[in-house]
Design an enzyme around this catalytic site. Structure first.
Site, mmCIF file in Angstrom:
data_model
loop_
_atom_site.group_PDB
_atom_site.id
_atom_site.type_symbol
_atom_site.label_atom_id
_atom_site.label_comp_id
_atom_site.label_asym_id
_atom_site.label_seq_id
_atom_site.Cartn_x
_atom_site.Cartn_y
_atom_site.Cartn_z
ATOM 1 N N ILE A 147 0.820 -1.210 0.000
ATOM 2 C CA ILE A 147 0.000 0.000 0.000
ATOM 3 C C ILE A 147 0.853 1.258 0.000
ATOM 4 O O ILE A 147 0.517 2.256 -0.651
ATOM 5 C CB ILE A 147 -0.987 -0.014 1.196
ATOM 6 C CG1 ILE A 147 -2.021 1.104 1.037
ATOM 7 C CG2 ILE A 147 -0.249 0.064 2.528
ATOM 8 C CD1 ILE A 147 -3.171 1.010 2.019
ATOM 9 N N PRO A 189 2.863 -17.290 -9.514
ATOM 10 C CA PRO A 189 3.157 -16.081 -8.734
ATOM 11 C C PRO A 189 3.535 -14.895 -9.622
ATOM 12 O O PRO A 189 3.121 -13.760 -9.354
ATOM 13 C CB PRO A 189 4.336 -16.518 -7.848
ATOM 14 C CG PRO A 189 4.181 -17.986 -7.707
ATOM 15 C CD PRO A 189 3.658 -18.454 -9.031
ATOM 16 N N ARG A 238 19.406 -16.309 -13.048
ATOM 17 C CA ARG A 238 19.763 -17.394 -12.135
ATOM 18 C C ARG A 238 20.734 -16.917 -11.064
ATOM 19 O O ARG A 238 21.456 -15.930 -11.229
ATOM 20 C CB ARG A 238 20.371 -18.558 -12.915
ATOM 21 C CG ARG A 238 19.360 -19.299 -13.767
ATOM 22 C CD ARG A 238 19.999 -20.383 -14.600
ATOM 23 N NE ARG A 238 20.579 -21.424 -13.776
ATOM 24 C CZ ARG A 238 21.247 -22.462 -14.278
ATOM 25 N NH1 ARG A 238 21.427 -22.566 -15.587
ATOM 26 N NH2 ARG A 238 21.745 -23.379 -13.477
ATOM 27 N N CYS A 380 35.876 3.845 12.022
ATOM 28 C CA CYS A 380 34.996 4.713 12.797
ATOM 29 C C CYS A 380 35.005 4.289 14.269
ATOM 30 O O CYS A 380 35.970 4.508 14.979
ATOM 31 C CB CYS A 380 33.587 4.708 12.183
ATOM 32 S SG CYS A 380 32.532 6.071 12.726
ATOM 33 N N HIS A 514 34.879 6.178 6.621
ATOM 34 C CA HIS A 514 34.409 4.883 6.116
ATOM 35 C C HIS A 514 34.995 4.630 4.718
ATOM 36 O O HIS A 514 34.355 4.916 3.704
ATOM 37 C CB HIS A 514 32.882 4.853 6.061
ATOM 38 C CG HIS A 514 32.241 4.796 7.406
ATOM 39 N ND1 HIS A 514 31.923 3.607 8.025
ATOM 40 C CD2 HIS A 514 31.883 5.787 8.265
ATOM 41 C CE1 HIS A 514 31.382 3.864 9.209
ATOM 42 N NE2 HIS A 514 31.352 5.176 9.383
ATOM 43 N N GLU A 516 35.315 1.969 3.098
ATOM 44 C CA GLU A 516 34.590 0.955 2.326
ATOM 45 C C GLU A 516 33.592 1.560 1.345
ATOM 46 O O GLU A 516 33.245 0.947 0.325
ATOM 47 C CB GLU A 516 33.856 -0.013 3.273
ATOM 48 C CG GLU A 516 32.671 0.556 4.022
ATOM 49 C CD GLU A 516 32.992 1.244 5.332
ATOM 50 O OE1 GLU A 516 32.083 1.448 6.145
ATOM 51 O OE2 GLU A 516 34.186 1.585 5.532
#
Length: 542
Positions: A147, A189, A238, A380, A514, A516
């Site tokens: 919704i 489905p 896949r 951090c 950070h 990464e």
């Protein structure tokens, strides 16, 4: 002319719309097109910044300081294009902006409604870069039928009518479950999901079908017939060995070809997938492996550390090494022997986090790495706890702690109240709202010449992304440096510590930012590349 690709999901959540969007964007980019990817999130939070990682996974941060959905991390890693705050919007942000305008009187007394005010805001967001890109890929969060997603589906339906006929395409990601007792893939489905989409006025052009096995020709024919798409546009998606095999797998099954065909583009350049082939080859045929422990407090949901996982993978790709991850709940180290959990690893990474829970376990991990000479990367909060450990056990500050955990006589880590962002002074206090009040986004740092990190980066001037409220207290710097912990990276004004490292250690680095978030499979972050290299050396010593 900018063309728009709308990616929706059906049947179940967590099918990988973000990854599919990123892979498709990478394939279009490989053909020479300029692409933008953006995400529409239906939740009422203004952004995911105040959401628990267990609720939402990682909060990805952009250079311009936006706290965004983790799918933007996929977008950046696969295309190399830095995302901005203009690439992610939520229902909460939309309503906040609309209500703010209504209170100001911007709508001149009009009745504010979902249609047109909310849908117009969504459309304005999607069209904000019209003309700047060849393709804009728009991922709609959630699943068709939710919704809260209805305004977004209505907005993209309206957009498809406003744009020229050959200017928009709908890709629907769905699931083909295999029922062992029946011995077959089930298409129902997907049929129901597409029927739900069509009931709100959206006809998918391409079906991207998640499956764990090949789709038989008969099932493909049935899906095309009942879902009103070309049989060739039923694309098999896949499960792949690695997410970095996905662009190649989707190209092999014709996803990018079908999308271009739906736009009527027949003379598109062939994609140059050489770099994806190289990455796939390195992942498939590593020359060795290392074991890296991630000591965190959200280890029950790996998506909480999504960018860290990928950055470690990138470090492995750079070193032609497979990186095995060992997940350790930091709370375990508070009651159990650290050697029982950390004795068999080649490197230790302590990631970011918030709050006192599990903090002592992270301190134990830092101490174990320091004393055993195991490569250590603290990010951090992981840097902060490494500094607290060094203060307690090297500098003799026995009560060293963080004011994040409450009043302390030795606030080695304290609340960040003032800092410079460019030429503007930012101020915060403990009573401020939590949302959007951290030190967020890209900030420069100056590295000490001759330091370990300066050697790793190959420069003394860097820019990295931040997301934190607390800082290491510079009042303790001299006592720590006297014991061998070097403050090797500072903010340009010299007031904020960005990086620490240990002199008498083969590889022990803590960073306040950070890293990464800026790592890419084809451009691994220097720190992660060096960290995995150090792990390889460690594995040879044991």
């Amino acid at each position: 002319m900018t063309r728009y690709i709308f990616i929706t999901g059906g049947v179940v959540s967590s099918l990988g719309k973000g990854l599919a969007s990123a892979a498709l964007g990478a394939l279009l980019q490989a053909r020479g097109y300029k692409v933008r990817l953006c995400k529409l999130d239906p939740y009422l939070n203004v952004d995911p910044g105040t959401m628990s990682p267990y609720e939402h996974g990682e909060c990805f941060v952009t250079d311009d300081g936006a706290e965004t959905d983790l799918d933007l991390g996929h977008y950046e890693r696969f295309t190399g294009r830095p995302c901005t705050k203009g690439d992610n919007i939520t229902t909460g942000r939309i309503y906040l902006d609309i209500i703010t305008k209504e209170r100001r009187g911007d709508y001149l007394g009009a009745t504010i409604q979902v249609i047109p005010h909310v849908t117009n805001t969504i459309k304005d967001f999607v069209l904000s870069t019209d003309g700047e890109f060849d393709f804009v890929l728009v991922e709609i969060g959630g699943t068709v039928g939710d919704i809260e997603g209805l305004p977004f589906f209505e907005a993209i339906r309206q957009l498809s009518q406003q744009l020229d006929r050959d200017q928009s395409v709908f890709v629907h990601l769905t699931l083909l479950p295999y029922i062992p007792s029946a011995g077959e893939l089930k298409t129902k489905p997907t049929q129901h999901s597409v029927a739900e989409l069509r009931s709100i006025g959206i006809q998918p052009d391409v079906l991207l079908c998640r499956t764990d096995r090949p789709i038989p020709k008969e099932e493909r024919r049935k899906l095309g017939l009942f879902c009103n798409v070309r049989e060739s546009a039923v694309v098999e998606a896949r499960d792949a060995r690695s997410i970095y095999d996905v662009p190649l797998a989707y190209h092999e099954k014709g996803l990018d070809t079908e999308v271009l065909a739906a736009f009527g583009i027949k003379d598109a350049p062939k994609p140059d997938v050489a770099r994806w082939l190289e990455i796939s080859e390195r992942i498939a045929n590593p020359e060795g492996e290392v074991n890296v422990a991630i000591v965190g407090k959200y280890t029950g949901l790996k998506d909480a550390y999504k960018s860290i996982i990928e950055a470690l993978t990138h470090g492995g790709i750079a070193n032609k090494i497979k990186v095995n991850l060992k997940w350790i709940d930091s709370e375990l180290l508070e009651t159990e022997k650290p050697a029982d959990h950390l004795g068999d690893v080649d490197a230790i990474l302590v990631p970011g986090g918030f709050g006192e829970r599990g903090a002592e376990g992270k301190i134990v991990a830092a101490q174990f790495a320091r004393e055993r000479k195991i490569p250590y990367l603290g990010i951090c909060f992981g840097m902060q706890m490494a500094v607290v450990e060094a203060a307690r056990n090297l500098a003799g500050v026995k009560d060293a702690s963080s004011s994040e955990f409450g009043p302390t006589p030795e606030p080695v880590v304290g609340l960040l109240t003032e800092w410079l962002q460019g030429n503007e002074l930012q101020k915060r206090n403990i009573g401020d709202d939590l949302g959007g009040t951290m030190r967020l986004g890209a900030y420069r740092a100056q590295l000490v010449a001759g330091s370990k990190v300066a050697e790793i980066y190959g420069t003394t001037d860097i820019s990295e992304r931040h997301r934190h409220r607390y800082e290491v207290n510079m009042a303790y710097r001299q006592r720590l440096e006297d014991k061998g912990m070097v403050f090797s990276g500072l903010s340009p004004d010299g007031l904020l510590p960005e990086i620490v490292e240990l002199k008498e250690h083969p590889w022990f680095i803590g960073v306040q930012f950070h890293p990464e978030l800026k790592s890419r499979p084809f451009d691994p972050h220097p720190l992660f590349k060096s960290f995995i290299e150090a792990a390889v050396e460690q594995s040879r010593l044991v």
